[in-house]
Design an enzyme around this catalytic site. Structure first.
Site, mmCIF file in Angstrom:
data_model
loop_
_atom_site.group_PDB
_atom_site.id
_atom_site.type_symbol
_atom_site.label_atom_id
_atom_site.label_comp_id
_atom_site.label_asym_id
_atom_site.label_seq_id
_atom_site.Cartn_x
_atom_site.Cartn_y
_atom_site.Cartn_z
ATOM 1 N N LYS A 22 0.839 -1.245 -0.053
ATOM 2 C CA LYS A 22 -0.124 -0.094 -0.044
ATOM 3 C C LYS A 22 0.857 1.289 -0.107
ATOM 4 C CE LYS A 22 -1.685 1.602 4.139
ATOM 5 N NZ LYS A 22 -1.447 3.055 4.399
ATOM 6 N N ASN A 23 1.710 1.278 0.805
ATOM 7 C CA ASN A 23 2.514 2.592 0.955
ATOM 8 C C ASN A 23 3.552 2.884 -0.075
ATOM 9 O OD1 ASN A 23 0.929 3.101 3.141
ATOM 10 N ND2 ASN A 23 2.814 2.646 4.718
ATOM 11 N N ARG A 92 -4.084 10.242 3.972
ATOM 12 C CA ARG A 92 -3.123 11.229 4.012
ATOM 13 C C ARG A 92 -2.071 11.408 2.917
ATOM 14 N NH1 ARG A 92 0.190 14.267 7.330
ATOM 15 N NH2 ARG A 92 2.368 13.996 6.857
ATOM 16 N N CYS A 116 -5.383 12.555 12.496
ATOM 17 C CA CYS A 116 -5.132 11.365 12.301
ATOM 18 C C CYS A 116 -5.058 10.800 13.793
ATOM 19 C CB CYS A 116 -3.775 11.014 11.566
ATOM 20 S SG CYS A 116 -3.517 9.209 11.441
ATOM 21 N N ARG A 121 0.105 14.764 12.176
ATOM 22 C CA ARG A 121 0.786 14.445 10.968
ATOM 23 C C ARG A 121 1.085 15.766 10.391
ATOM 24 N NH1 ARG A 121 -0.763 9.090 9.653
ATOM 25 N NH2 ARG A 121 1.078 9.113 8.075
ATOM 26 N N ASP A 322 4.716 0.726 11.675
ATOM 27 C CA ASP A 322 3.380 -0.010 11.293
ATOM 28 C C ASP A 322 3.324 -1.237 11.864
ATOM 29 O OD1 ASP A 322 2.536 2.507 10.006
ATOM 30 O OD2 ASP A 322 3.459 1.759 8.057
ATOM 31 N N ILE A 344 8.622 7.024 16.412
ATOM 32 C CA ILE A 344 8.112 7.894 15.274
ATOM 33 C C ILE A 344 6.918 8.568 15.603
ATOM 34 C CG2 ILE A 344 7.175 7.563 12.763
ATOM 35 C CD1 ILE A 344 10.229 6.627 13.024
ATOM 36 N N ARG A 414 -8.535 -0.332 4.561
ATOM 37 C CA ARG A 414 -7.640 0.707 4.121
ATOM 38 C C ARG A 414 -6.299 -0.137 3.808
ATOM 39 N NH1 ARG A 414 -6.056 5.008 7.772
ATOM 40 N NH2 ARG A 414 -5.110 5.371 5.768
HETATM 41 N N1 EPU Z 1 6.920 14.453 10.027
HETATM 42 C C1 EPU Z 1 7.037 15.765 10.447
HETATM 43 N N2 EPU Z 1 6.860 16.781 9.267
HETATM 44 C C2 EPU Z 1 6.518 16.297 8.148
HETATM 45 C C3 EPU Z 1 6.165 14.936 7.854
HETATM 46 C C4 EPU Z 1 6.465 13.932 8.816
HETATM 47 O O1 EPU Z 1 7.305 16.226 11.489
HETATM 48 O O2 EPU Z 1 6.313 17.281 7.244
HETATM 49 C C5 EPU Z 1 6.846 13.579 11.154
HETATM 50 C C6 EPU Z 1 6.002 12.770 11.448
HETATM 51 O O3 EPU Z 1 4.833 13.413 12.614
HETATM 52 C C7 EPU Z 1 6.378 11.563 12.159
HETATM 53 C C8 EPU Z 1 7.599 11.594 11.270
HETATM 54 O O4 EPU Z 1 7.961 12.537 10.673
HETATM 55 O O5 EPU Z 1 6.769 11.646 13.625
HETATM 56 C C9 EPU Z 1 7.454 10.217 9.937
HETATM 57 O O6 EPU Z 1 6.541 10.490 9.325
HETATM 58 P P1 EPU Z 1 6.276 9.995 7.800
HETATM 59 O O7 EPU Z 1 6.452 11.538 6.927
HETATM 60 O O8 EPU Z 1 7.605 9.495 7.473
HETATM 61 O O9 EPU Z 1 5.017 9.672 7.610
HETATM 62 P P2 EPU Z 1 4.060 9.462 6.190
HETATM 63 O O10 EPU Z 1 5.111 9.714 5.158
HETATM 64 O O11 EPU Z 1 3.094 10.404 6.402
HETATM 65 C C10 EPU Z 1 4.110 6.831 5.948
HETATM 66 C C11 EPU Z 1 3.317 5.744 5.967
HETATM 67 C C12 EPU Z 1 2.761 5.404 7.440
HETATM 68 C C13 EPU Z 1 3.876 5.152 8.182
HETATM 69 C C14 EPU Z 1 4.953 6.301 8.234
HETATM 70 C C15 EPU Z 1 6.214 6.057 8.940
HETATM 71 C C16 EPU Z 1 1.946 6.128 3.687
HETATM 72 C C17 EPU Z 1 0.705 6.318 3.162
HETATM 73 N N3 EPU Z 1 2.016 6.216 5.253
HETATM 74 O O12 EPU Z 1 3.495 7.906 6.582
HETATM 75 O O13 EPU Z 1 1.971 4.512 7.019
HETATM 76 O O14 EPU Z 1 3.576 4.924 9.646
HETATM 77 O O15 EPU Z 1 5.264 6.613 6.721
HETATM 78 O O16 EPU Z 1 6.966 4.998 8.222
HETATM 79 O O17 EPU Z 1 3.004 5.689 3.302
HETATM 80 C C18 EPU Z 1 0.003 2.860 8.024
HETATM 81 O O18 EPU Z 1 0.368 2.405 6.633
HETATM 82 O O19 EPU Z 1 -0.690 2.273 8.645
HETATM 83 C C19 EPU Z 1 0.718 4.253 8.148
HETATM 84 C C20 EPU Z 1 0.334 5.393 9.025
#
Ligand code: EPU
Length: 436
Positions: A22-23, A92, A116, A121, A322, A344, A414
């Site tokens: 998915k991701n 997201r 979320c 997020r 995850d 995280i 999802r």
């Molecule tokens: N963060 C910031 N600023 C930003 C973006 C992120 O401070 O602009 C912080 C977040 O709050 C968190 C950390 O950075 O503390 C990492 O977040 P990341 O941006 O890596 O998360 P994401 O890219 O939004 C993806 C996955 C998540 C998974 C995270 C971490 C997708 C669609 N989502 O989210 O997956 O937990 O990376 O590996 O790819 C799930 O599948 O259940 C899920 C939540």
């Protein structure tokens, strides 16, 4: 809304084939906005998040052709560049359209993604990255507008960007900025880039489309911008989180499960912790000289009693956040005190209260939880709060004595393709019912 009714205590036995990730899939689909040529993805999982992304891309002028697990996306109307709140609030990953849109179409307006259940997020790192590529960013009424610099012919320009935040790198932020930089003028270097395999997969699609990218899978990714990207055909990598979830489900039931299309090489930290617990995952035929690959066939071997371990979630290649809820479910029946620390998303503990309802003994202190193993869990009505918390509750329910009713399973839909059907095929007593 649907619920799952699980009667626990049956060992899982049989074979599961792991679906596409998915991701990876969601940012891969968004990359189709970078070209007017067809982008074909093979091995796309049937998930509600994928359907939401298809709808979002349709509003952004992408035509979709579907054939089994293959999807072809083609950007046919580049005048559409507004991503609406109604679609963005459900998923997201919609934020991943921002980079490709501003890079390919010069300007884009994308709703801020919704709040979320797993905690804050923010998208500040995404915006910081796009600003470093020269985009002008404004925020108005919950929408982000990004515009490429007019003095650069309406194209982004390469830059040197540090993408780390308080909790490390950002997965989708790296995908967004890397995709945008692929069409910028000049060279972009992303420092503290996400090393997640899903982001590497996005980079590999971009390369197949004609992008010039080096350093994928490392914290420094270099992108030499090109004038145009073309179409490509790409196989989505297997879902390491789905894979890890089924390992833990097999282990907690003392089952005998074979997993195909298993991305062993992406699961080093999780398999290391599981090994300490007493759960090993390896092919039957070559236990000694096994070189972990991306599409292995492996069997889960679980000890009768589990050892308690310490688990700390970290960016890849650390233990994935995850899989934290699923691992906690497994540790509820370990022999002693285990500790899980979430680095995280420090508030990603909504499953704790539900596991307590099933007889688990867990004490949460800030971003950590101490889990004191109990002899057995007992079934109870529980509530899904988010995708992975729900997966943890399914694992707990499969092992618990009696009946567990899992409400609001749309969260599971999802990210897991027909989970109840997969588990039924493995012999679990689980059914989907309409919530009364
Ligand atoms: N963060 C910031 N600023 C930003 C973006 C992120 O401070 O602009 C912080 C977040 O709050 C968190 C950390 O950075 O503390 C990492 O977040 P990341 O941006 O890596 O998360 P994401 O890219 O939004 C993806 C996955 C998540 C998974 C995270 C971490 C997708 C669609 N989502 O989210 O997956 O937990 O990376 O590996 O790819 C799930 O599948 O259940 C899920 C939540």
């Amino acid at each position: 809304m649907d619920s799952f009714i699980i009667k626990g205590g049956r060992p899982l036995r049989g074979t599961v084939r792991i679906n596409g990730a998915k991701n990876a899939c969601l940012p891969l689909m968004a990359a189709a906005l970078l070209t007017d040529q067809p982008v074909t993805l093979r091995g796309v999982p049937a998930l509600s998040d994928v359907r939401s992304m298809e709808k979002l891309l349709a509003t952004l002028g992408c035509e979709l052709t579907a054939d089994g697990t293959t999807r072809t996306l083609r950007g046919t109307d580049d005048s559409k560049n507004v991503a609406d709140y109604d679609l963005m609030r459900t998923m997201r990953a919609g934020i991943c359209t921002l980079g490709p849109l501003v890079a390919a179409r010069g300007t884009a307006t994308v709703s801020m993604p919704g709040g979320c259940a797993i905690g804050d997020r923010p998208v500040d790192l995404h915006l910081r990255g796009l600003r470093a590529l020269g985009a002008q960013i404004t925020l108005d009424a919950g929408y982000i507008t990004a515009t490429a610099p007019a003095d650069n012919g309406g194209r982004l320009r390469g830059g040197h960007i540090f993408l780390g935040g308080p909790n490390g790198s950002t997965a989708l932020g790296t995908a967004n900025v890397m995709s945008a930089a692929a069409l910028a003028t000049g060279v972009t270097v992303i420092e503290c880039a996400a090393c997640e395999p899903e982001i590497e997969d996005v980079g590999n699609l971009l390369i197949a489309m004609g992008a010039k990218i080096t350093g994928l899978g490392s914290p420094r990714v270099t992108i030499e911008g090109v004038d145009k990207l073309g179409g490509a055909t790409h196989d989505v990598i297997p879902d390491r989180i789905e894979a890890g979830t089924y390992v833990m489900a097999a282990a907690i039931t003392g089952g005998d499960v074979v997993l195909e299309n298993f991305p062993t090489v992406t699961l080093g930290a999780a398999l290391d912790r599981l090994n300490e617990v007493g759960v090993t995952v390896r092919p039957d035929d070559q236990p000694a000289g096994f070189v972990p690959g991306m599409q292995d066939t492996v069997r889960v071997h679980a000890a009768r009693r589990f050892n308690p371990v310490q688990v700390v979630t970290q960016p890849h290649p650390g233990f994935p956040t995850d899989l934290q809820a699923q691992m906690m479910a497994l540790l509820t029946v370990a022999d002693g005190n285990a500790i899980v620390t979430e680095k995280i998303f420090p508030d990603r503990f909504l499953h704790v209260a539900e596991l307590l309802r099933m007889g688990a003994d867990i004490t949460r202190v800030g971003p950590s939880a101490m889990i004191t193993g109990v002899r057995e869990l007992v079934g109870a009505p529980v509530m899904c709060s988010d995708l992975r918390a729900s997966a943890g509750l399914v694992i707990a329910g499969l092992a618990a004595k009696g009946t567990t009713t899992l409400n609001r399973v749309y969260h599971l839909d999802r990210g897991y393709e027909k989970m109840e059907v997969t588990l039924q095929a493995l012999g679990a007593d689980i059914e989907r019912v309409k919530e009364s």
